[in-house]
Design an enzyme around this catalytic site. Structure first.
Site, mmCIF file in Angstrom:
data_model
loop_
_atom_site.group_PDB
_atom_site.id
_atom_site.type_symbol
_atom_site.label_atom_id
_atom_site.label_comp_id
_atom_site.label_asym_id
_atom_site.label_seq_id
_atom_site.Cartn_x
_atom_site.Cartn_y
_atom_site.Cartn_z
ATOM 1 N N GLU A 135 1.002 -1.236 -0.022
ATOM 2 C CA GLU A 135 -0.107 -0.014 -0.038
ATOM 3 C C GLU A 135 0.968 1.120 -0.081
ATOM 4 O O GLU A 135 1.648 1.363 0.892
ATOM 5 C CB GLU A 135 -1.065 -0.070 1.283
ATOM 6 C CG GLU A 135 -1.908 -1.166 1.434
ATOM 7 C CD GLU A 135 -2.781 -1.427 0.241
ATOM 8 O OE1 GLU A 135 -2.946 -0.451 -0.643
ATOM 9 O OE2 GLU A 135 -3.087 -2.637 -0.118
ATOM 10 N N CYS A 169 -1.510 9.384 3.464
ATOM 11 C CA CYS A 169 -1.353 8.911 1.973
ATOM 12 C C CYS A 169 -2.775 9.304 1.528
ATOM 13 O O CYS A 169 -2.734 9.271 0.116
ATOM 14 C CB CYS A 169 -1.290 7.205 2.115
ATOM 15 S SG CYS A 169 -2.643 6.262 2.945
HETATM 16 P P1 NAD Z 1 9.043 4.698 3.661
HETATM 17 O O1 NAD Z 1 8.544 3.996 2.423
HETATM 18 O O2 NAD Z 1 10.211 5.684 3.775
HETATM 19 O O3 NAD Z 1 9.039 3.534 4.909
HETATM 20 C C1 NAD Z 1 7.921 2.386 5.137
HETATM 21 C C2 NAD Z 1 8.640 1.289 5.759
HETATM 22 O O4 NAD Z 1 9.482 0.855 4.770
HETATM 23 C C3 NAD Z 1 9.611 1.700 6.841
HETATM 24 O O5 NAD Z 1 9.719 0.558 7.837
HETATM 25 C C4 NAD Z 1 10.918 1.795 6.294
HETATM 26 O O6 NAD Z 1 12.059 1.439 7.090
HETATM 27 C C5 NAD Z 1 10.899 0.593 5.384
HETATM 28 N N1 NAD Z 1 11.619 0.960 4.115
HETATM 29 C C6 NAD Z 1 12.095 2.149 3.810
HETATM 30 N N2 NAD Z 1 12.905 1.938 2.640
HETATM 31 C C7 NAD Z 1 13.107 0.710 2.201
HETATM 32 C C8 NAD Z 1 13.709 -0.230 1.188
HETATM 33 N N3 NAD Z 1 14.555 0.198 0.282
HETATM 34 N N4 NAD Z 1 13.684 -1.532 1.448
HETATM 35 C C9 NAD Z 1 12.846 -2.001 2.569
HETATM 36 N N5 NAD Z 1 12.088 -1.460 3.146
HETATM 37 C C10 NAD Z 1 12.157 0.021 3.228
HETATM 38 O O7 NAD Z 1 7.566 5.609 4.359
HETATM 39 P P2 NAD Z 1 7.545 6.578 5.430
HETATM 40 O O8 NAD Z 1 7.892 7.887 5.167
HETATM 41 O O9 NAD Z 1 7.607 5.892 6.960
HETATM 42 O O10 NAD Z 1 5.868 6.730 5.138
HETATM 43 C C11 NAD Z 1 5.311 7.735 4.432
HETATM 44 C C12 NAD Z 1 4.669 7.178 3.054
HETATM 45 O O11 NAD Z 1 3.839 5.838 3.310
HETATM 46 C C13 NAD Z 1 4.090 8.154 2.107
HETATM 47 O O12 NAD Z 1 4.668 7.960 0.790
HETATM 48 C C14 NAD Z 1 2.694 7.492 2.460
HETATM 49 O O13 NAD Z 1 1.714 7.985 1.388
HETATM 50 C C15 NAD Z 1 2.716 6.162 2.457
HETATM 51 N N6 NAD Z 1 1.760 5.460 3.194
HETATM 52 C C16 NAD Z 1 0.826 4.724 2.476
HETATM 53 C C17 NAD Z 1 -0.391 4.327 3.150
HETATM 54 C C18 NAD Z 1 -1.392 3.439 2.324
HETATM 55 O O14 NAD Z 1 -2.029 2.691 2.922
HETATM 56 N N7 NAD Z 1 -1.454 3.613 0.977
HETATM 57 C C19 NAD Z 1 -0.674 4.482 4.352
HETATM 58 C C20 NAD Z 1 0.097 5.371 4.867
HETATM 59 C C21 NAD Z 1 1.283 5.896 4.559
#
Ligand code: NAD
Length: 669
Positions: A440, A474
């Site tokens: 997501e 999001c």
């Molecule tokens: P992020 O993508 O930086 O991190 C999310 C998770 O993924 C964290 O646990 C992080 O450590 C891990 N991660 C980051 N890079 C990675 C990689 N290269 N390989 C594996 N894991 C990795 O996101 P964030 O800054 O914590 O949250 C904000 C983002 O999340 C925004 O883009 C927002 O729109 C999205 N979001 C989406 C939803 C949805 O349901 N569609 C809900 C909430 C947030």
């Protein structure tokens, strides 16, 4: 140890390339932090610059072929930003190819200083940084890549380069860790001993103390100073240990009767209820989320647990009989890796953990560092609900930790909520291993505002849906697409509605505009606004730190008018308090503008015209559509999943979870 700092290609032409991640302003900030500290610690600094003659005769062959020119001697593009400019006594190595070592002067300078450890920062991660690192390694140097002070223009290539380099040629270290190893004392926020240190992992039902690992300090978003948590970054060994333990946990869960699994979820719900007040406060404190929103998140979390429990009443494992000799049963998948973001630290993880357990899986959860205490509280609730040791494991850490986790053999599937960039990188790994991924991802959601709507009411609701929690959702409606005929009137009422949103501390009952999660995130948001203005956007309101809130991470709700749909601001989520106002001549153009982006999480229409409503429902490209929304509430049993780049794999929640947390098995008998 004798260290030197090598800064690679920090020149305007490279820093201004579209897609630089982190954005130039943020990267410059990170590099200058490292640079100043190294200078204060007497570490020699070497600047590697690409510089080409005006006639272009010494350009790289592929630049000549493509007639590409950059960093031409004497031009602004070849210059380095003032914060990073060389000072007297520092060497400048001019290079014509990728690696700084292509100029033998670098080796001479390193030998003069008897350097045995090279710290590398700069751009781009996959090209000149990578080449310099590999050459430094080949020259017998210990190499540290300054993790926060390198940037790239292609996230996939940056990530692949890192995977290749790390553990072979170099270590990726935070600036704080580099300075600690160098023995350089800097500002207090660099001190790894500040704040209470949290364990690094929860494995086999035990918290594992953190020793000898890198640390991350999560600062209070309200003052950017108080350390809320001091969290260790899990290593490959931690990820391996947790995944292996979860493999044993998977056998226990798969063999557990459904009534027992239901009992665990039932008790977990009761434990959450018992700790409601404390959890709501924790969400507010760790993420800076407003009290009202934290309460809503708590209720949603509880619903997810209850809905997952009800899945068991619907007989998850029940066979489907195709005919008398063929039947299909749903089986657990095994070990699920759960990767979650910080912005919904309770609801999003529980929306994954509860159905994973209901379906008889075990899991390893890598929560976001910013929400570590909430994650610990979730584990405590599960533990007191009777989850068997090994069924739920946790490793704290960053992207690298997550990467190490999802590449363990024991992990059978990955569920991620995060940014599109992360989704892409995780999808590559899952594709490589041929394991399922449910992702997501980020949104870039549009609201279409048409003349037949009630302008005052729509503007009020839209202000809330764009800016509450400072847009760090999001589902935030960030592209406001308005018909020309009402644009002026709408802008006036929208501006007034935004001004009416109370700015303040998250824990106060009326607050709607809260601080951003970190100083770094605010810097990124500010850099995005600056870049948009340079790209031609017009500032309608905001665009600065609110004067009386400069101590924490607040940023004023900002509205920018954007006419060009190809701009970065129109095309990409900011995940901050920034809305794009885009005017269109008619409804048809509004639909076109709505769909003119690569994301498709959610779209909304403000219109009383039923024909437009039908047209919108038929044509808007998003996983969730709203007509005249007055809130951002979602139903815990409805599928939550983005279309296009906003989602990958099956959507979450309700019966939809069965498609990810179980796999069908056909039996012929
Ligand atoms: P992020 O993508 O930086 O991190 C999310 C998770 O993924 C964290 O646990 C992080 O450590 C891990 N991660 C980051 N890079 C990675 C990689 N290269 N390989 C594996 N894991 C990795 O996101 P964030 O800054 O914590 O949250 C904000 C983002 O999340 C925004 O883009 C927002 O729109 C999205 N979001 C989406 C939803 C949805 O349901 N569609 C809900 C909430 C947030």
């Amino acid at each position: 140890m004798k260290a030197a700092l090598l800064l690679v290609d920090l020149q305007y032409d490279f820093l201004n390339r579209p897609g630089l991640t982190p954005p130039a302003a943020a990267l410059i900030g990170e590099v200058s932090r490292l640079l100043e500290a190294c200078r204060s610690g007497g570490i020699p600094v070497i600047h590697a610059h690409s510089v080409y003659s005006t006639d272009g005769s010494d350009r790289m062959p592929h630049w000549k072929r493509d007639d590409y020119r950059a960093c031409v001697e004497g031009t602004h593009g070849a210059a380095t930003p003032p914060e990073l400019a060389p000072v007297s006594g520092e060497n400048i190595i001019v290079k014509k190819f990728f690696s700084a070592f292509s100029n033998p002067e670098l080796k001479t300078v390193l030998d003069q200083h008897a350097v045995d450890t090279l710290i590398v920062a700069g751009v781009y991660s996959h090209a000149c940084v990578r080449s310099a690192v590999l050459d430094a390694y080949q020259n017998d140097l210990t190499v540290w890549v300054a993790d926060e002070a390198v940037g790239g223009i292609d996230s996939l290539m940056s990530d692949t380069s890192r995977s290749f380099i790390e553990g072979r040629a170099a270590s990726y270290l935070s600036t704080g860790e580099i300075l600690r190893r160098l023995g350089i004392v800097t500002v207090p926020t660099e001190d790894r001993d500040r704040g209470e240190q949290l364990p690094v992992a929860y494995i086999r039902g035990q918290w594992i103390e953190a020793e000898g690992r890198q640390h991350y300090l999560h600062l209070d978003p309200c003052d950017c100073e108080t350390v809320l948590s001091n969290i260790a970054i899990g290593t490959q060994e931690d990820a391996e240990d947790a995944a292996n333990c979860a493999r044993d946990g998977a056998s226990i869960m798969a063999a557990m009767p459904e009534t027992e699994r239901a009992g665990i979820l039932e008790r977990c719900g009761r434990e959450l209820e018992r700790r409601r007040e404390e959890l709501v406060r924790l969400i507010c404190r760790e993420t800076g989320k407003a009290l009202t929103d934290a309460k809503e998140e708590f209720d949603r979390s509880l619903s997810f647990v209850q809905v997952a429990r009800r899945l068991l009443e619907e007989d998850v494992a029940g066979d489907i009989h195709i005919d008398t000799h063929a039947r299909v049963r749903r089986r657990p998948v095994g070990v699920i890796a759960v990767l979650s973001p910080w912005n919904n630290p309770l609801a999003l993880p529980l929306g994954k953990i509860a159905p994973a357990l209901a379906c008889g899986n075990s899991l390893v959860w890598k929560p976001a560092l910013e929400a570590s205490r909430t994650a610990m509280a979730v584990i405590e609730c599960l533990e007191s609900a009777g989850v068997p040791a090994g069924a739920v494991n946790l490793v704290f850490g960053n992207a690298a930790t997550a990467h190490k986790l999802i590449t363990r053999d024991a992990v059978a599937a990955v569920t991620l909520t995060g940014s599109i960039n992360t989704g892409r990188l995780v999808a590559v790994e899952c594709g490589n291993r041929l394991i399922p991924l449910q992702a997501e991802l980020g949104g870039n959601n549009a609201a279409l505002v048409m003349p037949s709507c009630d302008l005052d009411v729509s503007a009020r609701h839209l202000a809330e849906l764009a800016f509450s929690f400072s847009g760090q959702r999001c589902t935030a409606l960030r592209r406001i697409i308005v018909e020309d005929s009402i644009a002026e009137a709408f802008t006036a009422v929208f501006s007034a509605a935004i001004k009416a949103l109370p700015i303040g501390l998250p824990g106060e009952p009326d607050t709607r505009i809260t601080p951003l999660i970190s100083p770094r995130h605010r810097q990124r948001v500010a850099a995005t606004v600056e870049a948009a203005l340079r790209e031609g956007a017009k500032l309608i309101s905001g665009g600065r730190i609110p004067p009386s809130y400069d101590k924490g991470c607040w940023y004023e709700p900002t509205v920018l008018q954007v006419d060009n749909r190809h701009t970065h601001l129109f095309q990409n989520e900011t995940f901050g308090p920034v809305a794009v106002l885009h005017t269109v001549p008619d409804f048809e153009e509004a639909i076109q503008a709505c769909n003119a982006v690569s994301q498709g999480l959610l779209a909304a229409l403000y219109s009383e015209d039923t024909a437009q409503q039908t047209e919108f429902l038929n044509r808007a490209e998003a996983g969730m559509l709203r007509i005249n929304p007055d809130s951002g509430a979602i139903h815990p049993e409805a599928p939550f999943g983005g279309w296009k780049a906003s989602g990958y794999g099956t959507p979450e929640h309700g019966i939809w979870d069965l498609n990810f947390y179980t796999r069908p098995q056909t039996i012929y008998d």
